[in-house]
Design a protein around this motif. Sequence first.
Motif, PDB file in Angstrom:
ATOM      1  N   TRP A 173      47.940  11.804 -99.081  1.00 34.66           N
ATOM      2  CA  TRP A 173      47.472  10.551 -99.687  1.00 34.66           C
ATOM      3  C   TRP A 173      46.234  10.090 -98.933  1.00 34.66           C
ATOM      4  CZ3 TRP A 173      47.764   7.821-103.912  1.00 34.66           C
ATOM      5  CH2 TRP A 173      47.473   6.454-103.911  1.00 34.66           C
ATOM      6  N   TYR A 174      45.103   9.988 -99.626  1.00 31.88           N
ATOM      7  CA  TYR A 174      43.839   9.562 -99.041  1.00 31.88           C
ATOM      8  C   TYR A 174      43.305   8.359 -99.809  1.00 31.88           C
ATOM      9  CZ  TYR A 174      43.301  13.786 -96.149  1.00 31.88           C
ATOM     10  OH  TYR A 174      43.463  14.774 -95.202  1.00 31.88           O
ATOM     11  N   GLY A 175      42.470   7.547 -99.164  1.00 32.11           N
ATOM     12  CA  GLY A 175      41.891   6.431 -99.883  1.00 32.11           C
ATOM     13  C   GLY A 175      41.310   5.376 -98.973  1.00 32.11           C
ATOM     14  N   ILE A 193      41.873   8.069 -94.372  1.00 32.65           N
ATOM     15  CA  ILE A 193      40.541   7.696 -94.847  1.00 32.65           C
ATOM     16  C   ILE A 193      39.830   8.927 -95.432  1.00 32.65           C
ATOM     17  CG2 ILE A 193      38.294   6.756 -94.164  1.00 32.65           C
ATOM     18  CD1 ILE A 193      40.615   4.740 -94.294  1.00 32.65           C
ATOM     19  N   TRP A 194      39.061   8.685 -96.489  1.00 27.83           N
ATOM     20  CA  TRP A 194      38.380   9.745 -97.227  1.00 27.83           C
ATOM     21  C   TRP A 194      37.652  10.734 -96.310  1.00 27.83           C
ATOM     22  CZ3 TRP A 194      39.302   9.564-102.338  1.00 27.83           C
ATOM     23  CH2 TRP A 194      39.607   8.332-102.924  1.00 27.83           C
ATOM     24  N   ASN A 195      37.708  12.020 -96.653  1.00 22.27           N
ATOM     25  CA  ASN A 195      36.820  12.980 -96.010  1.00 22.27           C
ATOM     26  C   ASN A 195      35.641  13.270 -96.947  1.00 22.27           C
ATOM     27  OD1 ASN A 195      37.625  14.903 -97.924  1.00 22.27           O
ATOM     28  ND2 ASN A 195      39.080  15.895 -96.532  1.00 22.27           N
ATOM     29  N   LEU A 215      35.352  12.430-101.091  1.00 20.40           N
ATOM     30  CA  LEU A 215      34.371  11.436-101.540  1.00 20.40           C
ATOM     31  C   LEU A 215      33.404  12.033-102.563  1.00 20.40           C
ATOM     32  CD1 LEU A 215      33.325   9.312 -98.425  1.00 20.40           C
ATOM     33  CD2 LEU A 215      34.413   8.512-100.527  1.00 20.40           C
ATOM     34  N   THR A 216      32.999  13.279-102.338  1.00 17.95           N
ATOM     35  CA  THR A 216      32.095  13.949-103.272  1.00 17.95           C
ATOM     36  C   THR A 216      32.750  14.101-104.640  1.00 17.95           C
ATOM     37  OG1 THR A 216      30.986  15.158-101.490  1.00 17.95           O
ATOM     38  CG2 THR A 216      30.797  16.062-103.710  1.00 17.95           C
TER      39      THR A 216
END
Length: 207
Positions: free
Chosen positions: A67-69, A86-88, A92-93
């Motif tokens: 779970w990322y965000g 946190i997003w990597n 993010l791309t």
Amino acid sequence: MQSSLFDVEQTGERILLKDAQLDYHPNFYTQIAADQLFDQLVQGIAWRQDAITIAGIQRLQPRLSAWYGDANAEYTYSGLRLTPIIWNRELLTIKQAIEAHSGYRFNSVLLNYYRDQHDSMGWHSDDEPELGRQPVIASLSLGGIREFILKHKFDKQLRYKIPLTHGSLLIMSGNTQSHWQHAIAKEKHPCAARINLTFRQIIPKSP
């Protein structure tokens, strides 16, 4: 015309189902780009196998997940409370590409890693309160093709399946989550590993 129980009638990119809004883009990423993203995510994501509660019984999920965000995008389902990583850069791309294409905005993503034909996802709807009344779910598939199965919650005769291909994007919106359930069933024959990313907009809880 609908030719069989599991066929999907598709006009352009819009899949026509009762009480649902589905937009399918089978070539959202080229094969080369999808191959690169798959390899990067296999190696770069903090995969884990959580225990969830089903019918009062705890059991390990039959897949790996992450779970990322954004920092405040906490999410709860099946008795499992998820605090985001946190997003990597890769996520993010992907998020920015989907947002630019769809016009929707997302603050979180659930990743599921189906290692082989034994991994699966049971029947469910993405209808938790923190997703809002008509959530938009953007589902990106990388790797082996798996069948995304849907069944209507109230009209038991309505069941469909969509083979989600490598690099494809499925956007579910409108009443899809309130009127349908979906699943990824185990396969009888060997199949390649698959990663699925479902981008969401979590409504942060008030302090």
